[in-house]
Design a protein around this motif. Structure first.
Motif, PDB file in Angstrom:
ATOM      1  N   THR A 104      50.499  18.909  57.514  1.00 26.81           N
ATOM      2  CA  THR A 104      50.378  17.457  57.540  1.00 26.81           C
ATOM      3  C   THR A 104      49.554  17.109  58.767  1.00 26.81           C
ATOM      4  OG1 THR A 104      52.501  17.129  56.445  1.00 26.81           O
ATOM      5  CG2 THR A 104      51.618  15.268  57.687  1.00 26.81           C
ATOM      6  N   THR A 106      47.865  14.049  61.032  1.00 22.51           N
ATOM      7  CA  THR A 106      47.945  12.625  61.344  1.00 22.51           C
ATOM      8  C   THR A 106      47.087  12.346  62.563  1.00 22.51           C
ATOM      9  OG1 THR A 106      50.248  12.663  60.604  1.00 22.51           O
ATOM     10  CG2 THR A 106      49.535  10.716  61.806  1.00 22.51           C
ATOM     11  N   ARG A 113      49.134   6.792  58.044  1.00 28.07           N
ATOM     12  CA  ARG A 113      48.174   7.346  57.092  1.00 28.07           C
ATOM     13  C   ARG A 113      48.010   8.851  57.260  1.00 28.07           C
ATOM     14  NH1 ARG A 113      42.972   3.982  57.975  1.00 28.07           N
ATOM     15  NH2 ARG A 113      42.202   5.879  57.068  1.00 28.07           N
ATOM     16  N   LEU A 115      47.570  12.865  56.186  1.00 24.82           N
ATOM     17  CA  LEU A 115      46.916  13.648  55.149  1.00 24.82           C
ATOM     18  C   LEU A 115      47.685  14.954  55.026  1.00 24.82           C
ATOM     19  CD1 LEU A 115      44.469  14.380  53.263  1.00 24.82           C
ATOM     20  CD2 LEU A 115      43.449  15.418  55.304  1.00 24.82           C
ATOM     21  N   ALA A 128      44.487  18.170  48.737  1.00 25.22           N
ATOM     22  CA  ALA A 128      44.655  17.116  49.740  1.00 25.22           C
ATOM     23  C   ALA A 128      45.467  16.009  49.090  1.00 25.22           C
ATOM     24  CB  ALA A 128      43.303  16.595  50.189  1.00 25.22           C
ATOM     25  N   ALA A 130      46.818  12.166  49.894  1.00 21.83           N
ATOM     26  CA  ALA A 130      46.718  11.022  50.797  1.00 21.83           C
ATOM     27  C   ALA A 130      46.932   9.745  50.003  1.00 21.83           C
ATOM     28  CB  ALA A 130      45.362  10.990  51.487  1.00 21.83           C
TER      29      ALA A 130
END
Length: 161
Positions: A104, A106, A113, A115, A128, A130
Motif C-alpha cells: 500500500t 500513500t 488516497r 494506492l 493496481a 485505487a
C-alpha cells in the motif's frame, strides 16, 4: 562410498535448482551489523560473528530452509509484512506498507488516497487498486516472461535476461 555419492548428488542439485532466494536471514543480520554504529564497531562485530559462526549459521539456514520454503511456496517466510518505509519519490515522500499480497503506497499528507499494488497468485498478475477500481499492470507468465499493456493498449511480453 554411497554416502559420498548421495552428498555429491544433493550438493549438485542445490547448484542446479536455479533458486537463488532472497537470503533474508543473512541480509537482516548484515544490515543490523552495518547499522549499529561506527565502522570500527561494525568490523569487530563482523569478525566476532565469524569466530562464533553466526553468519555461517544464518547463511546455512537461508540456503537449506528459508530459500527452499520461498521457492516452493512462492512467499518469503521472513517477509516484513506490516512494516512501513518512507521513500523519497520524484514528487515528495511516500509511505510504503508491506502487505501479505503486495504493498500500500500513500503520499505523505494525502492519507485519503492510497494506492494498493496487489499480487493475484491465482492469475499470476500484479494489479493496481485505487479509488475502488482495479487495473491489471502485468502478468507473470509460466516461462518467466512478463506481459504488460502499453498506454495504447498493445500487449508486450518481455523475457528476463
Amino acid at each position: 562410498m554411497k554416502l559420498t555419492a548421495l552428498c555429491a548428488v544433493l550438493g549438485g542439485s542445490l547448484l542446479c535448482s536455479s533458486c537463488i532466494g532472497s537470503f533474508s536471514a543473512w541480509n537482516r543480520l548484515k544490515d543490523w551489523n552495518m547499522g549499529i554504529g561506527h565502522k570500527a564497531v561494525n568490523e569487530i562485530v563482523f569478525i566476532a560473528f565469524h569466530i562464533i559462526p553466526v553468519y555461517e549459521v544464518a547463511y546455512l539456514a537461508d540456503v537449506l530452509v528459508l530459500n527452499s520454503i520461498e521457492f516452493w511456496s512462492g512467499s518469503n517466510p521472513l517477509a516484513d509484512v506490516g512494516t512501513d518505509k518512507v521513500i523519497q519519490g520524484e514528487n515528495g515522500e511516500y509511505l510504503v506498507r508491506t502487505n501479505e499480497d503486495g504493498y500500500t503506497i500513500t503520499k505523505m499528507g494525502e492519507t485519503d488516497r492510497p494506492l494498493d499494488l496487489v499480487y493475484n497468485e491465482e492469475n499470476r498478475t500484479w494489479n493496481a487498486v485505487a479509488e475502488g477500481q482495479t487495473f491489471e499492470l502485468m502478468t507473470m507468465n509460466e516461462d518467466g516472461s512478463v506481459t504488460y499493456k502499453e498506454q495504447n493498449g498493445e500487449k508486450v511480453t518481455v523475457m528476463p535476461r
